[in-house]
Design an enzyme around this catalytic site. Structure first.
Site, PDB file in Angstrom:
ATOM      1  N   GLY A 107      10.665  13.694  13.468  1.00 46.64           N
ATOM      2  CA  GLY A 107      10.620  12.401  12.790  1.00 46.64           C
ATOM      3  C   GLY A 107      10.868  12.576  11.305  1.00 46.64           C
ATOM      4  O   GLY A 107      10.258  13.427  10.655  1.00 46.64           O
ATOM      5  N   GLY A 134      10.811   9.975   8.868  1.00 43.98           N
ATOM      6  CA  GLY A 134      10.374   8.860   8.024  1.00 43.98           C
ATOM      7  C   GLY A 134       9.467   9.369   6.921  1.00 43.98           C
ATOM      8  O   GLY A 134       9.453  10.569   6.614  1.00 43.98           O
ATOM      9  N   GLY A 135       8.675   8.473   6.345  1.00 48.58           N
ATOM     10  CA  GLY A 135       7.831   8.843   5.212  1.00 48.58           C
ATOM     11  C   GLY A 135       6.893   9.998   5.513  1.00 48.58           C
ATOM     12  O   GLY A 135       6.763  10.933   4.713  1.00 48.58           O
ATOM     13  N   GLY A 172       7.034  12.312   8.027  1.00 52.80           N
ATOM     14  CA  GLY A 172       7.757  13.539   8.345  1.00 52.80           C
ATOM     15  C   GLY A 172       8.373  14.163   7.104  1.00 52.80           C
ATOM     16  O   GLY A 172       8.330  15.387   6.919  1.00 52.80           O
ATOM     17  N   PHE A 184      -3.084  -7.791  -2.578  1.00 51.87           N
ATOM     18  CA  PHE A 184      -2.715  -7.784  -1.163  1.00 51.87           C
ATOM     19  C   PHE A 184      -3.929  -8.232  -0.357  1.00 51.87           C
ATOM     20  O   PHE A 184      -5.047  -8.309  -0.879  1.00 51.87           O
ATOM     21  CB  PHE A 184      -2.295  -6.365  -0.750  1.00 51.87           C
ATOM     22  N   ASP A 197       8.391   7.231  20.773  1.00 54.28           N
ATOM     23  CA  ASP A 197       8.789   8.498  21.409  1.00 54.28           C
ATOM     24  C   ASP A 197       7.671   9.549  21.359  1.00 54.28           C
ATOM     25  O   ASP A 197       7.418  10.245  22.333  1.00 54.28           O
ATOM     26  CB  ASP A 197      10.056   9.052  20.739  1.00 54.28           C
ATOM     27  N   GLN A 206      -1.150  -4.643  15.469  1.00 53.91           N
ATOM     28  CA  GLN A 206      -1.207  -5.636  14.399  1.00 53.91           C
ATOM     29  C   GLN A 206      -0.065  -6.634  14.514  1.00 53.91           C
ATOM     30  O   GLN A 206       1.100  -6.245  14.650  1.00 53.91           O
ATOM     31  CB  GLN A 206      -1.104  -4.944  13.040  1.00 53.91           C
ATOM     32  N   HIS A 234       1.738  -9.225  12.287  1.00 54.82           N
ATOM     33  CA  HIS A 234       1.867  -9.622  10.878  1.00 54.82           C
ATOM     34  C   HIS A 234       2.023 -11.137  10.816  1.00 54.82           C
ATOM     35  O   HIS A 234       2.824 -11.699  11.555  1.00 54.82           O
ATOM     36  CB  HIS A 234       3.083  -8.932  10.265  1.00 54.82           C
ATOM     37  N   LEU A 288      10.486  -9.339   8.788  1.00 56.28           N
ATOM     38  CA  LEU A 288       9.258  -9.395   8.001  1.00 56.28           C
ATOM     39  C   LEU A 288       9.441 -10.071   6.639  1.00 56.28           C
ATOM     40  O   LEU A 288      10.423  -9.846   5.954  1.00 56.28           O
ATOM     41  CB  LEU A 288       8.776  -7.959   7.773  1.00 56.28           C
ATOM     42  N   THR A 297       7.124  -9.965   3.325  1.00 56.21           N
ATOM     43  CA  THR A 297       5.972  -9.192   2.856  1.00 56.21           C
ATOM     44  C   THR A 297       4.736 -10.037   2.553  1.00 56.21           C
ATOM     45  O   THR A 297       4.840 -11.168   2.074  1.00 56.21           O
ATOM     46  CB  THR A 297       6.322  -8.377   1.597  1.00 56.21           C
ATOM     47  N   GLU A 298       3.570  -9.431   2.820  1.00 53.00           N
ATOM     48  CA  GLU A 298       2.300 -10.021   2.415  1.00 53.00           C
ATOM     49  C   GLU A 298       2.247 -10.170   0.892  1.00 53.00           C
ATOM     50  O   GLU A 298       1.540 -11.014   0.357  1.00 53.00           O
ATOM     51  CB  GLU A 298       1.186  -9.085   2.885  1.00 53.00           C
ATOM     52  N   ARG A 322      -4.997  -9.388   7.866  1.00 52.91           N
ATOM     53  CA  ARG A 322      -3.883  -9.867   8.689  1.00 52.91           C
ATOM     54  C   ARG A 322      -4.317 -10.414  10.052  1.00 52.91           C
ATOM     55  O   ARG A 322      -3.768 -11.401  10.533  1.00 52.91           O
ATOM     56  CB  ARG A 322      -2.873  -8.741   8.899  1.00 52.91           C
ATOM     57  N   HIS A 379       3.845  -5.890  14.460  1.00 54.96           N
ATOM     58  CA  HIS A 379       4.222  -5.193  13.230  1.00 54.96           C
ATOM     59  C   HIS A 379       3.817  -3.733  13.202  1.00 54.96           C
ATOM     60  O   HIS A 379       4.542  -2.890  12.718  1.00 54.96           O
ATOM     61  CB  HIS A 379       3.558  -5.924  12.057  1.00 54.96           C
ATOM     62  N   ARG A 397      -5.193  -2.750  10.325  1.00 50.09           N
ATOM     63  CA  ARG A 397      -4.751  -2.073   9.112  1.00 50.09           C
ATOM     64  C   ARG A 397      -4.631  -3.069   7.963  1.00 50.09           C
ATOM     65  O   ARG A 397      -4.179  -4.196   8.154  1.00 50.09           O
ATOM     66  CB  ARG A 397      -3.385  -1.423   9.357  1.00 50.09           C
ATOM     67  N   LEU A 418       1.877   2.990   3.992  1.00 47.82           N
ATOM     68  CA  LEU A 418       2.641   3.940   3.177  1.00 47.82           C
ATOM     69  C   LEU A 418       1.715   5.015   2.615  1.00 47.82           C
ATOM     70  O   LEU A 418       2.074   6.187   2.537  1.00 47.82           O
ATOM     71  CB  LEU A 418       3.386   3.221   2.041  1.00 47.82           C
TER      72      LEU A 418
END
Lengths: 590, 234
Positions: free
Chosen positions: A15, A17-18, A20, A121, A224, A243, A245, A255, A257-258, A289, A356, A401, A407
């Site tokens: 993976g 993404g952020g 990984g 937020f 996966d 969740q 959203h 989406l 954003t909140e 949320r 979400h 969450r 993030l």
């Protein structure tokens, strides 16, 4: 196996993404032979879609801000089944990790004094809920995920990380002692099947929002890693917790954003009433949320929805003025104009609660070490396996969450896992071997699809599965629908296992990838279905019509789902942070 | 509507061909090109293309849509359609792997050549490095690039000199770091660009500006680099 090419690494990250990429960076800098394997080129990962920001008490907007307040909010947001040792770690280490991102070059928006800009937020407070709304979410306009993912990729380019881009991990390879020794993967460009062997395997494969028909998630979010773990006998935790959203664009799932409510936007019903004032008198539109999504569904169910079918509500932003909209929410302006054909500076945006985020996942220690459970309900590490990010359940999100915490989760625990694995490797772990039969088990899914001669079309089965999950496991859940869905999923399993892969070509065969993703969606859907039916209470995002209240006596705990016997067990929640006193469960109000 | 898709499956097709599909558009709403592709792929799973976020931020599904480069997920059929026809071809100028999927290696190599990461040789502060709002604003229109390659593959200078001219996407990234008040490697970055090809092969055709699905302006960034190079040389 004779004909199977083998690649060998000290650390393998599945993976890109952020999570990984953050782990990959740590390991690449450590000098160990590391690879990041990803089914898409890393900057295509779903982290790129995160908008509003990364929540962290860096005390820019409020010099008195305190990570303990962030911790309190997160524990409360989790409806008290977030593990407090992990939440404490995330909130206290967070500032350092955010500064590291800034040093790497992340283009954060700025305050007048030149510090990182922070916006309000949902679910945020000062002084343990007593001091009103906090502004704790660090933002790069409303493209924070994009900025973060590209920055991390750039840092990996600098560190010379080895990437296996557009490689699809099929299954974990587990040897006879139960140690994970790598994965079997397909190099999509050529169709070649390769055994990627590694001393340590870290799953960072993200979420599985595509089990639902309406989701903010990318088409590639097919769970996966969760499915690979389940097939390897590793349980998943709190997988019933999904969740929704509040603000997905109606009919599109895209989406908003909140942060748009953080900047002053609010929801209205068909009477133009700002209805969140009734449901959450203090936090209003910035309640958690789960609370906002439930309120929206109630408004629609009670006939106060908007539009010709009265099936959505409106998000009003026009009063913010074009300057705020263009400088702080420019990404939203673009998305709304393109996909909703609405100019938020003029008209309200039609929104509905949309799937979400997967709060559940592979249970892990703070170090990312994956956990299973023995017969006496003791935690047992799964040798050789780690997990971070959305695929993991460490658990910092519990039953719900908070916005901006995903993030932070990615980078804090990606880094923590990298550091821990570096430590483990430095102690001299030897590569465990895998026998031909271990490999055959991991290859069996490929063989099944390759040998299919006739049967149903995977795309049709996928659509059926998504519609079923959408109608039976969304914001409110009922026993009757869930039981019915569980039996329909059994039937779907039979049909998917005899479905037909028509295209058997070698080169960049996306049909093959999608067929295997369908297997994965099914695993996650079934785990969700059984865990949700099993948790007989309402907590966080899991709202049952037949068990309306939270039941701390029986369910102040994690659920742990084992695929081999489709059983649901319980696991204790951690109430032992090391620096602060634990936060005891109380009634959760906003 | 007739959708014509460039098809080429190595090992199966001896040469590329166009395959035609009939598609009935709904009356009540517009579709994005990607939605049409997804519908077609549900019936003919062999159609190959990349896609992920389906909202114009991941940059996977760049392709040539009726002769113009764009993202399939962000291009409405109503804007692209011509005489009831939609022609989908791979991005030009890069080798085709299969169908609409091109080999992006060259494009990524160019990106890596500009050192696309912040360089700052001063000691890291305990907190963030400060940056004024004014300085941060200089990054707007630069950092939003999604690496979809729509610009670079629409550029004739790239088609002619893919190995020597860096192309609009890489140059936009290069300027993103040159413009960053936190980056201290301006001299080094400029010296790496100071040759007749890397930057100066841009002829100002501005195809990149037309092609960019994020409304960015690589030509402007290239001109800024030119100015810096000229200033630096005197």
């Amino acid at each position: 196996m004779k004909n199977l090419r083998t690649l060998e690494f000290d650390g393998l990250i599945v993976g890109g993404g952020g999570a990984g990429l953050r782990a990959g960076l740590q390991l690449a800098e450590s000098g160990y032979k590391t690879a990041v394997l990803s089914k898409v080129f890393p900057t295509r990962s779903h982290t790129v879609s995160a908008q509003g920001g990364i929540t962290c008490a860096i005390a820019s907007e409020d010099p008195d801000d305190d990570w303990r307040w962030h911790m309190y909010d997160t524990v409360k947001g989790s409806d008290y089944i977030g593990d407090q040792d992990a939440i404490e770690y995330m909130c206290s280490v967070g500032p350092q990790v955010v500064y590291e991102l800034e040093h790497m070059g992340l283009p954060f928006s700025r305050t007048e004094s030149g510090r990182i800009y922070q916006r309000p937020f949902g679910g945020q407070s000062k002084d343990f809920g007593r001091g009103g709304q906090a502004s704790r979410t660090c933002a790069a306009e409303d493209r924070t995920g994009h900025a973060l993912l590209h920055t991390l990729y750039q840092a990996n380019v600098k560190a010379n990380t080895t990437f296996l881009s557009e490689w699809f991990a099929v299954d974990l390879v587990t040897n006879q002692d139960g140690t994970v020794v790598g994965v079997v993967a397909i190099f999509v460009e050529t169709g070649e099947i390769v055994f990627v062997k590694s001393k340590v395997t870290l799953l960072a494969t993200g979420g599985a929002g595509r089990i639902y028909d309406s989701t903010t998630n990318a088409l590639t979010n097919t769970g996966d890693g969760v499915a690979m773990a389940l097939r390897a006998g590793v349980p998943v935790q709190d997988i019933e917790m999904w969740q929704f959203h509040p603000t997905g664009i109606h009919g599109m799932g895209i989406l908003v954003t909140e942060g748009s409510r953080g900047e002053g936007g609010y929801l209205v019903n068909c009477d133009g009433e700002r209805f969140m004032e009734r449901y959450a008198p203090t936090a209003k539109d910035l309640a958690s949320r789960d609370v906002v999504s439930r309120s929206m569904v109630i408004e629609v169910d009670e006939g106060r929805g908007c539009g010709p079918n009265k099936d959505h509500v409106y998000l009003k932003l026009d009063h913010l003025g074009t300057e705020v909209l263009n400088s702080r929410l420019s990404g939203i302006m673009e998305l709304c104009k393109t996909y909703a054909l609405v100019d938020p500076a003029v008209d309200p945006i039609p929104v509905v609660p949309t799937c979400h985020y997967m709060m559940g996942g592979i249970a892990t220690q703070v170090s990312g070490q994956a956990l299973s459970q023995d017969e006496q309900t003791n935690d047992v590490p799964v040798q050789g396996l780690y997990a971070v990010g959305e695929v993991a359940c460490v658990s910092v999100h519990g039953a719900n969450r908070l916005g901006g915490n995903s993030l932070l989760d990615l980078v804090v625990f990606g880094r923590a896992a990298g550091l821990h694995i570096q430590d483990v490797l430095s102690q001299g772990v030897s590569q465990r071997s895998a026998s031909d039969s271990d490999l055959e088990a991991a290859l069996s899914r490929i063989s099944r699809w390759e040998n299919s001669q006739s049967g149903e079309n995977p795309a049709d089965l996928r659509a059926e599965l998504q519609a079923l999950m959408g109608s039976s496991y969304s914001v409110f859940r009922t026993e009757e629908k869930m039981r019915d869905a569980i039996s329909k999923l059994e039937d779907l399993r039979t049909r998917i296992e005899s479905a037909f892969l028509e295209d058997k070509s070698e080169v960049f065969n996306t049909a093959r990838v999608e067929a295997m993703e369908l297997d994965n969606l099914l695993e996650v859907a079934e785990a969700t279905a059984i865990a949700a039916e099993g948790r007989r209470e309402s907590r966080g995002a899991h709202a049952r019509v037949d068990f309306e209240n939270r039941d701390d006596e029986n369910w102040l705990c994690h659920s742990l789902y084992f695929a081999e016997d489709r059983s649901l067990r319980k696991r204790a929640v951690n109430f032992a942070p090391s620096i602060v006193e634990p936060f005891e469960p109380t009634k959760r109000e906003y | 509507m007739q959708v014509s898709i460039y098809r080429y499956i190595p090992g199966k097709d001896t040469e590329p061909r166009m395959q035609h599909y009939d598609y009935v558009l709904p009356d009540d709403r517009d579709l994005m090109v990607l939605e049409v592709l997804e519908d077609l792929k549900a019936k003919d799973p062999s159609i190959g293309y990349r896609r992920s976020c389906r909202e114009g931020v991941c940059g996977s599904d760049g392709m040539s849509i009726n002769g113009r480069n764009g993202l399939a997920c962000k291009t409405p059929v109503s804007e692209a359609i011509s005489r009831d026809k939609l022609m989908l071809r791979p991005l030009p100028g890069l080798p085709v792997i299969r169908d609409l999927i091109v080999d992006m290696s060259q494009f990524y190599r160019q990106y890596e050549r500009v050192d696309p990461f912040l360089k700052n040789d001063t000691a890291k502060p305990a907190q963030e490095r400060l940056q004024s709002q004014e300085d941060r604003k200089k990054l707007d229109g630069l950092y939003e690039c999604i690496l979809c390659a729509c610009c670079t593959t629409s550029c004739p200078s790239f088609w002619w000199n893919p190995d020597k001219f860096l192309g609009p996407a890489a140059l936009l990234q290069s300027y993103r770091f040159l413009a960053d008040s936190r980056d201290t490697a301006t001299e080094e970055r400029l010296s790496k660009l100071d040759d007749p090809f890397s930057v100066f092969r841009c002829r100002g055709v501005m195809n990149c500006v037309n092609a960019c699905p994020k409304d960015l302006n690589p030509t402007k960034a290239i001109n800024e680099i030119r100015t810096l190079l000229v200033k630096n040389g005197t």
